[in-house]
Design an enzyme around this catalytic site. Sequence first.
Site, PDB file in Angstrom:
ATOM      1  N   ARG A  46       0.468  -1.051   0.452  1.00 24.25           N
ATOM      2  CA  ARG A  46       0.174  -0.243  -0.067  1.00 24.25           C
ATOM      3  C   ARG A  46       0.890   1.320   0.265  1.00 24.25           C
ATOM      4  O   ARG A  46       0.252   2.314  -0.653  1.00 24.25           O
ATOM      5  CB  ARG A  46      -1.009   0.210   1.038  1.00 24.25           C
ATOM      6  CG  ARG A  46      -1.738  -1.231   1.102  1.00 24.25           C
ATOM      7  CD  ARG A  46      -2.926  -0.399   2.361  1.00 24.25           C
ATOM      8  NE  ARG A  46      -2.145  -1.026   3.625  1.00 24.25           N
ATOM      9  CZ  ARG A  46      -2.276  -1.253   4.101  1.00 24.25           C
ATOM     10  NH1 ARG A  46      -4.103  -1.482   4.843  1.00 24.25           N
ATOM     11  NH2 ARG A  46      -1.883  -1.729   5.601  1.00 24.25           N
ATOM     12  N   LYS A 145       3.455 -19.236   6.122  1.00 26.69           N
ATOM     13  CA  LYS A 145       2.563 -19.911   7.165  1.00 26.69           C
ATOM     14  C   LYS A 145       2.663 -18.742   8.651  1.00 26.69           C
ATOM     15  O   LYS A 145       3.343 -18.023   8.394  1.00 26.69           O
ATOM     16  CB  LYS A 145       3.631 -21.170   7.707  1.00 26.69           C
ATOM     17  CG  LYS A 145       5.069 -20.517   8.282  1.00 26.69           C
ATOM     18  CD  LYS A 145       5.530 -20.959   9.490  1.00 26.69           C
ATOM     19  CE  LYS A 145       5.241 -20.246  10.202  1.00 26.69           C
ATOM     20  NZ  LYS A 145       5.986 -19.431  11.043  1.00 26.69           N
ATOM     21  N   HIS A 175       9.751 -21.902   5.414  1.00 23.00           N
ATOM     22  CA  HIS A 175      11.410 -22.422   4.849  1.00 23.00           C
ATOM     23  C   HIS A 175      12.260 -23.257   5.572  1.00 23.00           C
ATOM     24  O   HIS A 175      13.397 -23.572   5.160  1.00 23.00           O
ATOM     25  CB  HIS A 175      11.489 -21.018   5.319  1.00 23.00           C
ATOM     26  CG  HIS A 175      11.608 -20.718   6.968  1.00 23.00           C
ATOM     27  ND1 HIS A 175      10.561 -20.156   7.715  1.00 23.00           N
ATOM     28  CD2 HIS A 175      13.027 -20.885   7.255  1.00 23.00           C
ATOM     29  CE1 HIS A 175      11.501 -19.844   8.180  1.00 23.00           C
ATOM     30  NE2 HIS A 175      12.838 -20.474   8.339  1.00 23.00           N
ATOM     31  N   LYS A 179      16.120 -25.369   4.006  1.00 19.01           N
ATOM     32  CA  LYS A 179      17.284 -25.385   4.973  1.00 19.01           C
ATOM     33  C   LYS A 179      18.597 -26.415   4.540  1.00 19.01           C
ATOM     34  O   LYS A 179      17.864 -27.453   4.392  1.00 19.01           O
ATOM     35  CB  LYS A 179      16.898 -25.069   6.354  1.00 19.01           C
ATOM     36  CG  LYS A 179      16.544 -23.993   6.885  1.00 19.01           C
ATOM     37  CD  LYS A 179      16.664 -24.304   8.335  1.00 19.01           C
ATOM     38  CE  LYS A 179      15.680 -23.185   9.062  1.00 19.01           C
ATOM     39  NZ  LYS A 179      16.810 -21.899   8.757  1.00 19.01           N
ATOM     40  N   GLU A 213      15.197 -19.939  20.433  1.00 20.30           N
ATOM     41  CA  GLU A 213      15.915 -18.707  19.822  1.00 20.30           C
ATOM     42  C   GLU A 213      16.407 -17.588  20.962  1.00 20.30           C
ATOM     43  O   GLU A 213      15.603 -17.865  21.868  1.00 20.30           O
ATOM     44  CB  GLU A 213      14.674 -18.107  19.379  1.00 20.30           C
ATOM     45  CG  GLU A 213      14.232 -18.961  17.678  1.00 20.30           C
ATOM     46  CD  GLU A 213      13.475 -18.109  16.571  1.00 20.30           C
ATOM     47  OE1 GLU A 213      13.715 -17.599  15.682  1.00 20.30           O
ATOM     48  OE2 GLU A 213      12.201 -17.956  17.834  1.00 20.30           O
ATOM     49  N   ASP A 232       3.075 -20.735  15.490  1.00 17.90           N
ATOM     50  CA  ASP A 232       4.391 -20.150  14.847  1.00 17.90           C
ATOM     51  C   ASP A 232       5.504 -20.671  14.884  1.00 17.90           C
ATOM     52  O   ASP A 232       6.218 -21.201  13.624  1.00 17.90           O
ATOM     53  CB  ASP A 232       5.219 -19.258  15.702  1.00 17.90           C
ATOM     54  CG  ASP A 232       5.465 -17.870  15.108  1.00 17.90           C
ATOM     55  OD1 ASP A 232       5.648 -17.119  13.791  1.00 17.90           O
ATOM     56  OD2 ASP A 232       6.982 -17.422  15.486  1.00 17.90           O
ATOM     57  N   HIS A 237       6.965 -25.590  12.182  1.00 24.30           N
ATOM     58  CA  HIS A 237       8.501 -25.901  11.617  1.00 24.30           C
ATOM     59  C   HIS A 237       9.093 -27.737  12.717  1.00 24.30           C
ATOM     60  O   HIS A 237       9.374 -28.289  11.541  1.00 24.30           O
ATOM     61  CB  HIS A 237       9.186 -25.323  12.147  1.00 24.30           C
ATOM     62  CG  HIS A 237       9.275 -23.828  11.271  1.00 24.30           C
ATOM     63  ND1 HIS A 237       9.054 -23.118  10.570  1.00 24.30           N
ATOM     64  CD2 HIS A 237       9.404 -22.820  11.563  1.00 24.30           C
ATOM     65  CE1 HIS A 237       9.119 -22.631   9.982  1.00 24.30           C
ATOM     66  NE2 HIS A 237       8.944 -21.665  10.269  1.00 24.30           N
ATOM     67  N   LYS A 337      11.577 -18.314  22.487  1.00 17.44           N
ATOM     68  CA  LYS A 337      12.389 -17.148  21.948  1.00 17.44           C
ATOM     69  C   LYS A 337      12.664 -16.804  23.855  1.00 17.44           C
ATOM     70  O   LYS A 337      12.365 -17.112  24.440  1.00 17.44           O
ATOM     71  CB  LYS A 337      11.348 -16.308  21.716  1.00 17.44           C
ATOM     72  CG  LYS A 337      10.686 -16.069  20.553  1.00 17.44           C
ATOM     73  CD  LYS A 337      10.382 -15.317  19.349  1.00 17.44           C
ATOM     74  CE  LYS A 337       9.613 -15.465  18.054  1.00 17.44           C
ATOM     75  NZ  LYS A 337      10.597 -16.176  17.534  1.00 17.44           N
TER      76      LYS A 337
END
Length: 486
Positions: A46, A145, A175, A179, A213, A232, A237, A337
Site C-alpha cells: 500500500r 505460514k 522455510h 534449509k 531462539e 508460529d 517447523h 524465544k
Amino acid sequence: HARLPCDLVVMGGTGDLAMRKLLPALYYLQRDGNLHPQSRILALARARHDSSSYRRLVQRHVSQHVAPGDFDQASWQAFAERIDYLSLDVSQRVEFPRLANALGQADGRVRVFYLATLPELFAATAEHLGAAGLIDAQTRIVLEKPLGSSGQSAERINQRIAAVCDESQVFRIDHYLGKEAVQNLLALRFGNALFEPLWRNAHIEHVQISVLETVGVENRGAYYDQAGAMRDMLQNHLLQLLCLVAMEAPVHFGAEAVRNEKLKILEALRPITGMDVQDQTVRGQYADGERASERLPAYYFEKSVDHDSNTETFVALRAEIDNWRWSGVPFYLRTGKALAHRKSEIVIQFKPVPHRLFASDGRAPAHNRLVIGLQPQEDISLSLMAKAPGRGMALQEVELDLNLAEAFRRRRWDAYERLLLDVIEGDATLFMRRDEIAAAWRWVDPIIRGWQDCYRSPKRYAAGSWGPEAADSLLERYGHDWLDRR
Ligand code: BG6
C-alpha cells in the site's frame, strides 16, 4: 538458470519478510545466474513508492542482509533493473485490474504470486486474482505460514483457494524444509545404509527436537501475540522436522511420494487431549531477565503485546507416534524465544548396550547419541564409548564430529533461494500439501484448546534462561533430560 521466464509478484513487498528474506534471496539468485534473463519482479504494497524509490529501499535492505562481500554493484544494477513497484491494496478487488494491466499478457511466462501478507488476506487475494483473470495453468500461488490459526480457519482458506486454482498450483512454504541442514537429514537417513537398521524403537530410546531462539518478538508483537509459539513454530517447523526424522523412505524424491510419507506420520501422532494436555505439554512466557549483562524486557512489555497476554513464547511437549516403527519412543519437542542460546538440533538417543561388560567403574553405560545440529552450526556428531588410556577398562564417551561447513567449503544457500527457485520450476517436494496442514492442525488444535480451558497462565521463565523448569521436569518424569547443557 531457471528454464522459464517468470513474473514474480511479491504481495507485501515492503514487509519484513520481503526485505529480510525474499529480496536478498532473489538477489543471490540473480548474482549467481539462476534467474532467467527475462524474469521480472513486481512488488506490491500500500505504501506510496515509485519503482525508483522502492529500489533504493530494497538496496538498503539487501546490502544489509546478504553476507559481507557478497553485495556488488554490477549484480545490484542488473537485479534492480528487474524490479518494479506498484502501490496497491490487495484487500480491494477493484484494484486488481491495475495489476493485470501492469503484468500484461502472460505469453507462456510463469506467474508466481507470493502472498507475503497477513494470512487473513490469503483467500480474498487469491479470489481477486481469479476475478481479474490472472490465474491460468502457468500460475503459482505461494502462501506463507502459519496458514490459519486453527484447523477450521486453515480449511476455510484452503477451500477458497481451491475454488480458484488447482492444488498443484499452491505452494505452502515452510522455510525449514528449504534449509540445507534439514535436507541433509534426508541425505543422512536415506543416503547411508548405516542408520536405517537402527532407526526404530528397538534401538532408539527417545528423540529430541529443539529450536531455541535468543530473539524476542522484535517488531512482530501484533502478529505474534495472536499466534504464540505453538502456531508460529511448532505446528509447522517442528512437526515438519519430526516428519523428516520419523517418515518411511519414500519410493522416490518427488513431491507426492515424499508428502505421502510425511502425512502418514502426522496421522499417526497420538492425540494429546483432555487431562493429558497439562501432563504432556508445557507452555511458557518470558519474564524480564538478562543475557551477558544486558537487561531483557518481559514479553508483556514488548511493543504491540497485550499487558495481560497469556500467549506462550515457549512450548515443550512429549509426542508419540503410534506406528510399528516408533511405538513407545517419545519425541520431545521444544521451542522458545528469548532463551540463553540460539540453537536448533535433533538428538537421537540410542538405547544402552544390553549387557554391561565393562561395569567395573560402576557407572551406568552411556548411550550412543547422534546429534544433528541445524543452527547456528551445521554439524553431525556421534557419541561413542571408548577406552580411556591406562590400566583397566574404564570407558569414556568421545565424539565423532563432522562439520559440514568445513567438509563443503561452499556458500550455503538460504532456504528462500532454493524454495523460490523450486516454485518457479514448479517443484512442490519441499512445500506442504493441503492434507498435511489439516493433519498438523488436527493434532495441535486440542492442545491449544486444552490450554484455553484450564485457566492457568503460561509458566514464567527469565529471558536469557533455558526456559521454564517445568520443561525439565516433563522429561525427568520419564527418566530423561534435555541433552544440550553439556
Ligand atoms: C519463522 C517464525 O517462521 O521462523 C519466527 O515466524 C522465527 O518467529 C523464525 O523467528 C525462525 O527461523 P530461522 O530460520 O531463523 O530459524
